[in-house]
Write a protein that holds these residues in place. Structure first.
Motif, PDB file in Angstrom:
ATOM      1  N   SER A 457     -73.915  66.637 -42.452  1.00 60.78           N
ATOM      2  CA  SER A 457     -73.564  67.321 -41.507  1.00 60.78           C
ATOM      3  C   SER A 457     -74.268  68.643 -41.846  1.00 60.78           C
ATOM      4  N   TRP A 458     -75.205  68.720 -43.399  1.00 64.57           N
ATOM      5  CA  TRP A 458     -75.683  69.865 -43.600  1.00 64.57           C
ATOM      6  C   TRP A 458     -76.860  69.237 -44.262  1.00 64.57           C
ATOM      7  N   ILE A 508     -93.419  62.288 -41.249  1.00 63.43           N
ATOM      8  CA  ILE A 508     -92.188  63.035 -41.812  1.00 63.43           C
ATOM      9  C   ILE A 508     -91.664  64.375 -41.649  1.00 63.43           C
ATOM     10  N   GLY A 509     -90.625  64.487 -41.958  1.00 64.63           N
ATOM     11  CA  GLY A 509     -89.308  65.923 -41.823  1.00 64.63           C
ATOM     12  C   GLY A 509     -87.938  65.565 -42.295  1.00 64.63           C
ATOM     13  N   GLY A 510     -87.925  67.003 -42.168  1.00 62.93           N
ATOM     14  CA  GLY A 510     -86.215  67.007 -42.182  1.00 62.93           C
ATOM     15  C   GLY A 510     -85.501  68.568 -42.578  1.00 62.93           C
ATOM     16  N   TRP A 511     -84.474  69.190 -42.376  1.00 60.98           N
ATOM     17  CA  TRP A 511     -83.957  69.834 -42.702  1.00 60.98           C
ATOM     18  C   TRP A 511     -82.668  70.028 -43.701  1.00 60.98           C
ATOM     19  N   PHE A 512     -82.109  71.336 -43.919  1.00 55.53           N
ATOM     20  CA  PHE A 512     -80.984  71.476 -44.352  1.00 55.53           C
ATOM     21  C   PHE A 512     -80.080  72.317 -44.407  1.00 55.53           C
ATOM     22  N   ILE A 521     -83.804  75.077 -44.111  1.00 59.66           N
ATOM     23  CA  ILE A 521     -85.040  75.489 -44.655  1.00 59.66           C
ATOM     24  C   ILE A 521     -85.299  73.986 -43.851  1.00 59.66           C
ATOM     25  N   GLU A 522     -87.223  74.274 -42.953  1.00 58.07           N
ATOM     26  CA  GLU A 522     -86.569  72.922 -42.687  1.00 58.07           C
ATOM     27  C   GLU A 522     -88.786  72.560 -43.450  1.00 58.07           C
ATOM     28  N   TYR A 523     -89.138  70.981 -42.985  1.00 58.42           N
ATOM     29  CA  TYR A 523     -90.520  70.187 -43.192  1.00 58.42           C
ATOM     30  C   TYR A 523     -90.047  70.260 -43.305  1.00 58.42           C
ATOM     31  N   SER A 524     -92.084  69.437 -42.602  1.00 61.48           N
ATOM     32  CA  SER A 524     -92.666  68.018 -42.064  1.00 61.48           C
ATOM     33  C   SER A 524     -94.092  67.327 -43.226  1.00 61.48           C
ATOM     34  N   LEU A 525     -94.662  66.668 -43.188  1.00 52.84           N
ATOM     35  CA  LEU A 525     -95.363  66.906 -44.150  1.00 52.84           C
ATOM     36  C   LEU A 525     -96.085  65.433 -43.103  1.00 52.84           C
TER      37      LEU A 525
END
Length: 713
Positions: A457-458, A508-512, A521-525
């Motif tokens: 969920s997070w 690729i990327g993601g979130w927390f 927090i969000e990120y992408s490569l």
């Protein structure tokens, strides 16, 4: 998440949450964002396998931007470069460039037809008519077609309000800038309307010869034929005229002698866009949209960037050009959810017919040199030479496309997306210089696939593979090659063999989310490979030779952090680190040239780090007051293609204050708070004795304003 009521408008490209403004005013709560640009339908941001950012109406309203770049630069991984008077270039997964690798959309429709790209297209936008801005990073050609390579910027317009509203505002600075703006909106029975206009004027600024004016108006009518059928019409008209200051030489830049070397260069634009959309709801999560649209643009220039001068000479050449087009088109789209594996799909087609004509001819200039004899103090027009044609053509552009995207949700935590688009772009042309006529065609199928896995969920992540392509712009194809045509005695040669650039993107990327969703927090490569890129080779006289046989590599990491510890503070940190490299780029066949290919060299104007961060303060002890401090950082970059000289980049701070009392709002923005001397871009040619050109940034600027907001609730 509580109920969010969505109204899909203009082919599913516009989404509005009735709670969105209220929710966004609570900084300590994270509301899951609904975006439309990434999938052509309203979707949760965490269920689309791409890097997408949304700038809310609250952010737009509090920024009180003079130019759109002040807003868009808040997106991590994006650097919209200010070229003065709302002119701009862009850097999204690319160096700072004017190449046709970005798609600018207004309510989901391209502002310009394919093949007529202009890096300044957003100067036509009415800043007072924006509901939100969505930026998709990376190729989205599988949904939107050519030019959507580095990314797409979609500006979503305001819709009619449920209650009558009136807004009046003005803003100005100490350097002669003035803007007046107004908007009105209401709904009467089944009919709703919204009108927004602005008028900007710049006189006697910090840079000499930099006046400009801009007048825009937007109108929209919504008519509810039935509860499930709507008719929406929009129209935009804008006029723009600007002195084109151009760049300054190194000595003048460091002396803060902000003077233009010309007093005759200009850019002017006359733009009309209109569309009418029929929307039909067939049932729950089943909608169709049909839009007819038209564009009518006239662009004229005496461009400072086109001045050709050989170092040390007392003569030079410039040009006057005009680029005009009209468009007639239709877009059909259907969105539907199906019960099998909780799936949904988008299917649609586009037809765009755009006749265009372009003319450019030479002007002869006198170059008045500085005492060093190596730089120019000023240019003067000696003669206009309409007899020396640099470009003169007519073309009829046909863009035909079909697209499809399927989204499958086999479990609550997994979303799989796949889609593709086939574009058949062609143009029938007549080149009036060499008498050639014919047809050129660029067919392309682009594909994308991706997966979202929101395993907690997070937390969640995504991965995607996407393709992009960009055909060469017509102005490149029909530009006479340097050293041919005119008075040279050599028959004019053109770039008929330029190819479409093709790109493959792996990402690729993601979130927390932590601390009860207060920290996000969000990120992408990404890893983006390009081939047949349209590469420009600067000649000694500042002319450009084109190639479309090069290969490049673009890779980087984008990141964003949002922290709301309480209702008083909002902290945003965002940026990117990237490398942009020539893999195959031959620049010379001359034995005397020390560098003949740039394989492995860094691309010029490609900073490795960019960042934009901000702290917003909403004190509980002073209701309706706001304050913010923003930091913009751009690291060093190479000025030339042969990687011999760097510019150190810059760190700049901006501050904004605002206060509302009843129906009135007062604000002041301090741009470049520390009065830093810096340049938005610095470039130079590859020759050892080449001199740099500085696109100077403004000294400390105070923007003051007041706005009256009346709502008859």
């Amino acid at each position: 998440m509580k109920r969010i009521f969505l109204v899909l408008l203009t082919l599913g490209q516009m989404s509005y949450g009735q709670n969105s403004i209220k929710s966004d005013s609570l900084p300590a709560r994270h509301i899951e964002e609904i975006v439309v640009t990434a999938s052509r339908m309203a979707s949760s941001k965490h269920e689309v396998p791409v890097a997408v950012s949304k700038l809310s109406q609250k952010t737009i309203a509090e920024t009180k931007a003079v130019a759109v770049y002040e807003i868009i630069n808040k997106v991590p991984g994006v650097l919209m470069v200010n070229l003065g008077n709302e002119q701009h270039s862009m850097a999204i997964r690319q160096p700072m460039t004017t190449n046709a690798y970005y798609l600018f959309l207004e309510d989901g429709l391209p502002i310009r037809p394919m093949g007529v790209f202009n890096h300044n297209a957003l100067l036509e936008i009415n800043q007072f008519n924006l509901q939100s801005i969505e930026v998709v990073k990376g190729p989205v050609s599988s949904l939107y077609g050519p030019e959507a390579v580095g990314g797409a910027v979609n500006l979503l317009s305001l819709k009619p309000s449920a209650v009558p509203q009136l807004k009046l505002g003005t803003q100005f600075d100490q350097f002669g800038y003035r803007r007046f703006q107004t908007a009105g909106s209401a709904a009467i029975g089944k009919l709703g309307f919204h009108v927004a206009g602005l008028s900007s004027l710049q006189k006697n600024s910090w840079m000499n010869f930099s006046d400009y004016s801009k007048d825009n108006i937007n109108g929209r009518l919504d008519y509810a034929i039935t509860a499930k059928t709507r008719l929406i019409g929009t129209v935009f008209y804008g006029k723009y005229y600007s002195d084109m200051t151009g760049t300054v030489n190194e000595k003048d830049f460091y002396d803060r002698a902000y003077k233009s070397s010309t007093d005759f260069t200009y850019r002017k634009s006359d733009a009309l866009r209109a569309k009418i959309t029929l929307e039909k709801d067939w049932g729950e999560k089943k909608q169709s949209f049909f839009t007819l649209f038209t564009r009518d643009n006239k662009l004229g220039q005496n461009p400072s960037y086109a001045i050709k001068w050989v170092q040390g000479q007392t003569t030079a050449k410039g040009e006057i050009n005009s680029n005009n087009f009209k468009s007639y088109g239709a877009l059909l789209q259907h969105n539907q959810s199906i019960s099998f594996l909780n799936s949904s799909f988008v299917i649609g087609s586009l037809l765009d017919y755009s006749p265009v004509d372009y003319n450019a001819y030479q002007i002869d200039l006198k170059a008045n040199l500085n005492p060093d004899g190596q730089t120019v103090s000023s240019y003067e027009i000696i003669a206009e030479r309409p007899d020396i044609k640099l470009s003169d053509y007519e073309a009829e552009i046909f863009n035909k496309a079909g697209f499809f995207q399927l989204t499958v949700k086999p479990t609550e935590k997994v979303v799989i997306t796949a889609g593709g688009r086939y574009d058949a772009m062609s143009f029938d042309y007549e080149n009036h210089i060499d008498g050639a006529s014919g047809t050129k065609r660029f067919d392309q199928f682009t594909f994308k696939s991706g997966i979202n896995y929101n395993f907690l969920s997070w937390a969640g992540y995504y991965g995607n593979y996407s393709q992009g392509f960009s055909p060469p712009g017509l102005t490149s194809v029909f530009r006479a090659k340097s050293g041919t045509g005119g008075t040279t005695g050599v028959p004019a040669e053109f770039y008929y063999n330029l190819k479409a650039a093709e790109f493959n993107n792996y990402e690729i990327g993601g979130w927390f989310r932590f601390f009860q969703k207060k920290l996000n927090i969000e990120y992408s490569l990404y890893y983006l490979e390009g081939k047949n890129e349209l590469l420009s080779i600067k000649q000694p006289d500042n002319s450009t030779d084109y190639q479309s046989a090069g290969k490049t590599r673009h890779k980087g990491v984008e990141f964003a952090l949002y922290y709301c510890p309480n209702d008083q503070l909002r902290i945003r940190v965002g940026g990117t680190t990237a490398q942009h490299t020539f893999i195959d780029f031959k620049v010379s066949d001359k034995p005397a040239d020390p560098v003949k290919n740039l394989n492995g060299f860094e691309m010029p104007s490609a900073p490795k780090w960019t960042a934009n961060s901000e702290i917003n303060y909403y004190p509980v002890w002073l209701s309706d007051f706001r304050a913010s401090v923003e930091w913009q950082m751009v690291s060093s970059w190479f000025q030339n293609q042969v990687n011999t000289v760097k510019y150190n980049g810059y760190n700049v701070f901006n501050a904004r204050l605002g206060y509302k009392w009843k129906d009135f709002e007062w604000f002041v923005n301090a741009i470049n708070l520390t009065n830093k001397l810096y340049a938005y871009n610095v470039t130079r040619g590859n020759a050892a004795n080449a001199v740099p050109s500085y696109t100077a940034a403004a000294p400390r600027t105070f923007v003051f304003g007041m706005q009256y907001n009346l709502s008859l609730k």
